[in-house]
Design an enzyme around this catalytic site. Structure first.
Site, PDB file in Angstrom:
ATOM      1  N   THR A 142      -3.617   1.122   5.617  1.00  0.00           N
ATOM      2  CA  THR A 142      -4.203  -0.198   5.846  1.00  0.00           C
ATOM      3  C   THR A 142      -3.197  -1.317   5.570  1.00  0.00           C
ATOM      4  OG1 THR A 142      -5.204   0.133   3.678  1.00  0.00           O
ATOM      5  CG2 THR A 142      -6.696   0.123   5.523  1.00  0.00           C
ATOM      6  N   SER A 178       2.229  -3.992  -2.822  1.00  0.00           N
ATOM      7  CA  SER A 178       1.133  -4.788  -3.369  1.00  0.00           C
ATOM      8  C   SER A 178       1.006  -4.673  -4.886  1.00  0.00           C
ATOM      9  CB  SER A 178      -0.165  -4.395  -2.669  1.00  0.00           C
ATOM     10  OG  SER A 178      -1.191  -5.274  -3.038  1.00  0.00           O
ATOM     11  N   HIS A 179      -0.119  -4.173  -5.348  1.00  0.00           N
ATOM     12  CA  HIS A 179      -0.413  -4.125  -6.780  1.00  0.00           C
ATOM     13  C   HIS A 179       0.061  -2.831  -7.435  1.00  0.00           C
ATOM     14  CE1 HIS A 179      -3.418  -2.495  -4.174  1.00  0.00           C
ATOM     15  NE2 HIS A 179      -3.719  -1.641  -5.129  1.00  0.00           N
ATOM     16  N   LYS A 238       5.659  -3.247   5.607  1.00  0.00           N
ATOM     17  CA  LYS A 238       4.599  -3.523   6.576  1.00  0.00           C
ATOM     18  C   LYS A 238       5.082  -4.532   7.604  1.00  0.00           C
ATOM     19  CE  LYS A 238       2.312  -6.753   3.396  1.00  0.00           C
ATOM     20  NZ  LYS A 238       1.059  -7.195   2.784  1.00  0.00           N
ATOM     21  N   ASP A 241      -1.310 -10.514  -7.948  1.00  0.00           N
ATOM     22  CA  ASP A 241      -0.720  -9.169  -7.962  1.00  0.00           C
ATOM     23  C   ASP A 241       0.735  -9.166  -7.509  1.00  0.00           C
ATOM     24  OD1 ASP A 241      -1.141  -9.675  -5.266  1.00  0.00           O
ATOM     25  OD2 ASP A 241      -1.444  -7.560  -4.807  1.00  0.00           O
ATOM     26  N   ASP A 300       2.438  -8.756  -4.731  1.00  0.00           N
ATOM     27  CA  ASP A 300       2.897  -9.526  -3.574  1.00  0.00           C
ATOM     28  C   ASP A 300       2.117 -10.820  -3.378  1.00  0.00           C
ATOM     29  OD1 ASP A 300       0.600  -8.144  -2.882  1.00  0.00           O
ATOM     30  OD2 ASP A 300       1.146  -8.026  -0.763  1.00  0.00           O
ATOM     31  N   ASP A 305      -1.165 -11.586  -2.975  1.00  0.00           N
ATOM     32  CA  ASP A 305      -2.332 -11.801  -2.118  1.00  0.00           C
ATOM     33  C   ASP A 305      -3.661 -11.609  -2.849  1.00  0.00           C
ATOM     34  OD1 ASP A 305      -2.085  -9.080  -2.283  1.00  0.00           O
ATOM     35  OD2 ASP A 305      -2.024  -8.718  -0.110  1.00  0.00           O
ATOM     36  N   ARG A 306      -3.626 -11.017  -4.030  1.00  0.00           N
ATOM     37  CA  ARG A 306      -4.888 -10.825  -4.760  1.00  0.00           C
ATOM     38  C   ARG A 306      -5.045 -11.881  -5.851  1.00  0.00           C
ATOM     39  NH1 ARG A 306      -6.260  -4.470  -5.581  1.00  0.00           N
ATOM     40  NH2 ARG A 306      -5.876  -3.886  -3.416  1.00  0.00           N
ATOM     41  N   THR A 356     -13.129  -2.153   5.183  1.00  0.00           N
ATOM     42  CA  THR A 356     -12.146  -2.506   4.165  1.00  0.00           C
ATOM     43  C   THR A 356     -10.776  -2.735   4.796  1.00  0.00           C
ATOM     44  OG1 THR A 356     -13.333  -1.297   2.497  1.00  0.00           O
ATOM     45  CG2 THR A 356     -10.980  -1.574   2.135  1.00  0.00           C
ATOM     46  N   GLU A 388     -12.801  -9.812  -0.102  1.00  0.00           N
ATOM     47  CA  GLU A 388     -13.033  -8.411  -0.397  1.00  0.00           C
ATOM     48  C   GLU A 388     -13.304  -8.259  -1.887  1.00  0.00           C
ATOM     49  OE1 GLU A 388     -10.940  -5.249   2.035  1.00  0.00           O
ATOM     50  OE2 GLU A 388      -9.318  -6.597   1.498  1.00  0.00           O
ATOM     51  N   GLU A 389     -14.084  -7.238  -2.216  1.00  0.00           N
ATOM     52  CA  GLU A 389     -14.401  -6.975  -3.609  1.00  0.00           C
ATOM     53  C   GLU A 389     -13.149  -6.636  -4.420  1.00  0.00           C
ATOM     54  OE1 GLU A 389     -13.763  -3.727  -4.713  1.00  0.00           O
ATOM     55  OE2 GLU A 389     -13.142  -3.285  -2.658  1.00  0.00           O
ATOM     56  N   SER A 390     -12.083  -6.232  -3.738  1.00  0.00           N
ATOM     57  CA  SER A 390     -10.860  -5.814  -4.410  1.00  0.00           C
ATOM     58  C   SER A 390      -9.961  -6.999  -4.757  1.00  0.00           C
ATOM     59  CB  SER A 390     -10.109  -4.832  -3.524  1.00  0.00           C
ATOM     60  OG  SER A 390      -9.915  -5.405  -2.240  1.00  0.00           O
ATOM     61  N   LYS A 421      -4.841 -12.321   2.785  1.00  0.00           N
ATOM     62  CA  LYS A 421      -5.521 -12.875   1.624  1.00  0.00           C
ATOM     63  C   LYS A 421      -4.481 -13.609   0.791  1.00  0.00           C
ATOM     64  CE  LYS A 421      -5.470  -8.230  -0.393  1.00  0.00           C
ATOM     65  NZ  LYS A 421      -5.738  -7.113   0.509  1.00  0.00           N
ATOM     66  N   ARG A 473     -13.520   5.790  -4.374  1.00  0.00           N
ATOM     67  CA  ARG A 473     -14.077   4.530  -4.845  1.00  0.00           C
ATOM     68  C   ARG A 473     -15.593   4.573  -4.669  1.00  0.00           C
ATOM     69  NH1 ARG A 473      -9.390   1.961  -5.630  1.00  0.00           N
ATOM     70  NH2 ARG A 473      -7.877   1.669  -3.947  1.00  0.00           N
TER      71      ARG A 473
HETATM   72  C1  G1P Z   1      -7.435  -1.422  -1.232  1.00  0.00           C
HETATM   73  C2  G1P Z   1      -8.657  -2.291  -1.339  1.00  0.00           C
HETATM   74  C3  G1P Z   1      -8.868  -3.050  -0.058  1.00  0.00           C
HETATM   75  C4  G1P Z   1      -7.602  -3.849   0.269  1.00  0.00           C
HETATM   76  C5  G1P Z   1      -6.400  -2.929   0.278  1.00  0.00           C
HETATM   77  C6  G1P Z   1      -5.107  -3.705   0.455  1.00  0.00           C
HETATM   78  O1  G1P Z   1      -7.594  -0.493  -0.211  1.00  0.00           O
HETATM   79  O2  G1P Z   1      -9.806  -1.526  -1.635  1.00  0.00           O
HETATM   80  O3  G1P Z   1      -9.978  -3.885  -0.191  1.00  0.00           O
HETATM   81  O4  G1P Z   1      -7.721  -4.469   1.509  1.00  0.00           O
HETATM   82  O5  G1P Z   1      -6.317  -2.225  -0.956  1.00  0.00           O
HETATM   83  O6  G1P Z   1      -4.889  -4.606  -0.580  1.00  0.00           O
HETATM   84  P1  G1P Z   1      -8.059   1.012  -0.470  1.00  0.00           P
HETATM   85  O7  G1P Z   1      -7.109   1.599  -1.478  1.00  0.00           O
HETATM   86  O8  G1P Z   1      -9.444   0.944  -1.031  1.00  0.00           O
HETATM   87  O9  G1P Z   1      -8.012   1.654   0.879  1.00  0.00           O
HETATM   88 ZN    ZN Z   2      -1.324  -7.311  -2.772  1.00  0.00          ZN
END
Ligand code: G1P
Ligand code: ZN
Length: 542
Positions: free
Chosen positions: A17, A112-113, A125, A276, A278, A280-281, A343, A362-364, A375, A495
């Site tokens: 993703t 990312s995180h 990416k 986080d 990068d 975006d969170r 997601t 997003e909830e994340s 984001k 999850r």
């Molecule tokens: C996770 C988060 C999702 C977010 C993605 C990228 O993906 O759940 O909301 O868009 O990171 O930051 P997942 O590991 O659940 O596929």
């Molecule tokens: Zn990130």
């Protein structure tokens, strides 16, 4: 001179993703990064002479891959690359640069995180000209190329100085090293009432922003301290480090526990936030009150008109399926559209481009708007600050009033990390097989109203995405959602998302896990989580 180098495909370069994510040693294999970058270029069309944006979150191996990407962009015929100074560009800042300068696209280096360092994670990416993550069509094409690649092109050039702002020539291409912060800060200034925010800080308002030694440090320092006059020390851990100081740059209640503890303590400042790896969170914690990301998107949407950039109101709100329904109630009240997507941020892009949604979440811990196509952590923080300034109330007051108006969606996510892939698949397969038989049955005294595997019909391009998460809906609106992570780099992550709506005002101060206890038990009864995973409890609860 341009060299064509023979190479052999790696079979494991399927972008998830958020691009291709692997451990650093995987990326350090011979030609591994080159193969993926060439596959991106091979999957694209019409970029000769155009501009490519390159930047990353500063993690270990960032600089090396940036040099490779520059030399390969030159060899493949790009006319120019724009690189963040020091190789730094937060994901939302990169999205902004791509859009603002009407470039062809961008390569963002980040995991990312996820943790960074010689044995931790790295990622690549590609974002398209709208500034958003590559659509599935493109990531599929990139993956197909990785399996067939036999050579890549690279220019023989000396290491480019990416630490000095300015323009140089390299391999027949222009390399412009840009200030990674300036354009982004200007964008934020165009959306938010910086005057009101300066007054807020001048009046003694205190906040803590934890950059977690990741990319938002320089952005937060410049915007919060330099431009808004917040006291020095407001931005913490603000120097991006290749290993994020050995920490996990994930702004949640586990990895940012020190911030949580401070915000719940006797000397808490007025407002706490973190971002986080990068950028975006976001994590939002008011004095004495944690705001769940699902609540945050609802509250931001309900109050966005207080910020100059959104004073005309919102066109619509989009949230990912597992995100709580709190935003739906706001959309209903505002009389605007609400969109439930799978997601991953890429599904919001079409809705934003089509002008159907203005705010997404997003909830994340990802929240954003149509200002970029990613984001944006600091954006969410600044919108919160703008709302606090405009309403002259504390975060706690805003949150509790929101619940009083709309009801409260108790919400939690339970993650089971690094479980064996076969066991995780067995759990999902078993659950999927019995979905049809669940409606009408009861578990822990709660009646199941419906059960399905979420499929999304994109209202803009008509594409259909299936198997996006199993949802079990109970009478009364409570629900449990199960899905496997698409971003992990070792094993599988299950999850489990748990939500219960509570309209009753007098029941808005329960402990979240207690408020959800029956549903948590019902989730285990239905999916056999313990039996399948062999785990007695989740690895992370957020
Ligand atoms: C996770 C988060 C999702 C977010 C993605 C990228 O993906 O759940 O909301 O868009 O990171 O930051 P997942 O590991 O659940 O596929
Ligand atoms: Zn990130």
């Amino acid at each position: 001179m341009i060299r064509t180098v023979a190479t052999k495909p790696y079979p494991d370069q399927k972008p998830g993703t958020s691009g291709l994510r692997k451990k650093v040693p995987v990326f350090q294999q011979e030609h591994y990064a080159e193969n993926f970058i060439q596959s991106i270029f091979d999957a694209l069309d019409g970029f000769k002479g155009k501009t490519l944006v390159i930047g990353g979150d500063g993690r270990f191996y960032n600089r090396e891959v940036i040099q490779k990407a520059i030399a390969m962009a030159a060899a493949n015929g790009f006319g120019k690359v724009m690189v963040g100074q020091g190789g730094i560009l937060s994901t939302p800042a990169a999205s902004n640069i791509i859009r603002k300068y009407k470039t062809f696209g961008g390569i963002i280096l980040s995991a990312s995180h996820n943790p960074g360092g010689p044995h931790e994670d790295f990622g690549i990416k590609y974002n398209a000209s709208n500034g958003g993550p590559a659509p599935e069509k493109l990531t599929d094409a990139i993956f197909a190329r990785t399996k067939a690649i036999s050579s890549f092109k690279i220019a023989d050039i000396a290491t480019v100085d990416i630490d000095t702002i300015g323009t140089v020539e390299a391999g027949g291409m222009t390399v412009e090293v840009i200030d990674p912060v300036a354009d982004y800060a200007e964008l934020m200034e165009s959306l938010f009432d910086f005057e009101a925010l300066r007054r807020l800080f001048k009046s003694g308002f205190r906040m803590r922003f934890d950059a977690m030694h990741a990319v938002t440090g320089p952005y937060a320092k410049e915007i919060l301290e330099n431009r808004l006059g917040a006291p020095k020390g407001t931005a913490r851990n603000f120097i991006p480090l290749p290993d994020f100081g050995g920490h996990h740059p994930d702004p949640n209640l586990v990895h940012a526990k020190h911030l949580y503890d401070e915000m719940m303590g006797p000397d808490a400042p007025d407002f706490g936030a973190a971002s986080d790896g990068d950028g975006d969170r976001n994590l939002i914690i008011g004095k004495g009150i944690f705001v769940t990301p699902s609540d945050s998107v609802a509250m931001l949407a309900a109050n966005a008109h207080l910020a100059p950039g959104y004073k005309a109101g919102l066109k619509g709100i989009a949230r990912s399926m597992p995100t709580s329904g709190a935003a739906d109630r706001v959309a209903e009240k505002l009389g605007i559209g609400i969109y439930e997507t799978p997601t991953g941020w890429k599904f919001f892009g079409n809705l934003l481009d089509a002008g159907m949604a203005t705010i997404c979440g997003e909830e994340s811990a990802g929240t954003g708007s149509n200002h970029v196509r990613e984001k944006d952590g600091l954006w969410a923080v600044l919108l919160w600050l703008n709302i606090l300034a405009a309403r002259g109330e504390s975060a706690r007051e805003i949150v509790t009033q929101h619940w009083a108006t709309y009801g409260r969606n108790y919400y939690s996510r339970h993650d089971y990390e690094e479980i064996e892939i076969d066991r995780a698949n067995a759990l999902v397969d078993e659950l999927r097989a019995k979905l049809g038989s669940l409606p009408g049955t009861s578990v822990r005294g709660m009646k199941i109203a419906s059960a399905d595997d979420f499929a999304y019909n994109d209202p803009v391009d008509g594409s259909i995405s299936k198997n996006q998460g199993i949802r079990i809906l109970f009478d009364g609106g409570s629900r449990v959602v199960f899905r496997l992570s698409g971003t992990g780099t070792s094993g599988a992550t299950l999850r489990v998302y748990i939500e219960r709506y509570e309209p009753d005002n007098s029941r808005h101060d329960l402990d979240t896990q207690q408020a959800l206890a029956d549903l948590i038990a019902a989730a285990d009864d239905t999916a056999g989580i313990r039996a399948h995973t062999g785990r007695a409890k989740p690895s992370v609860i957020t």
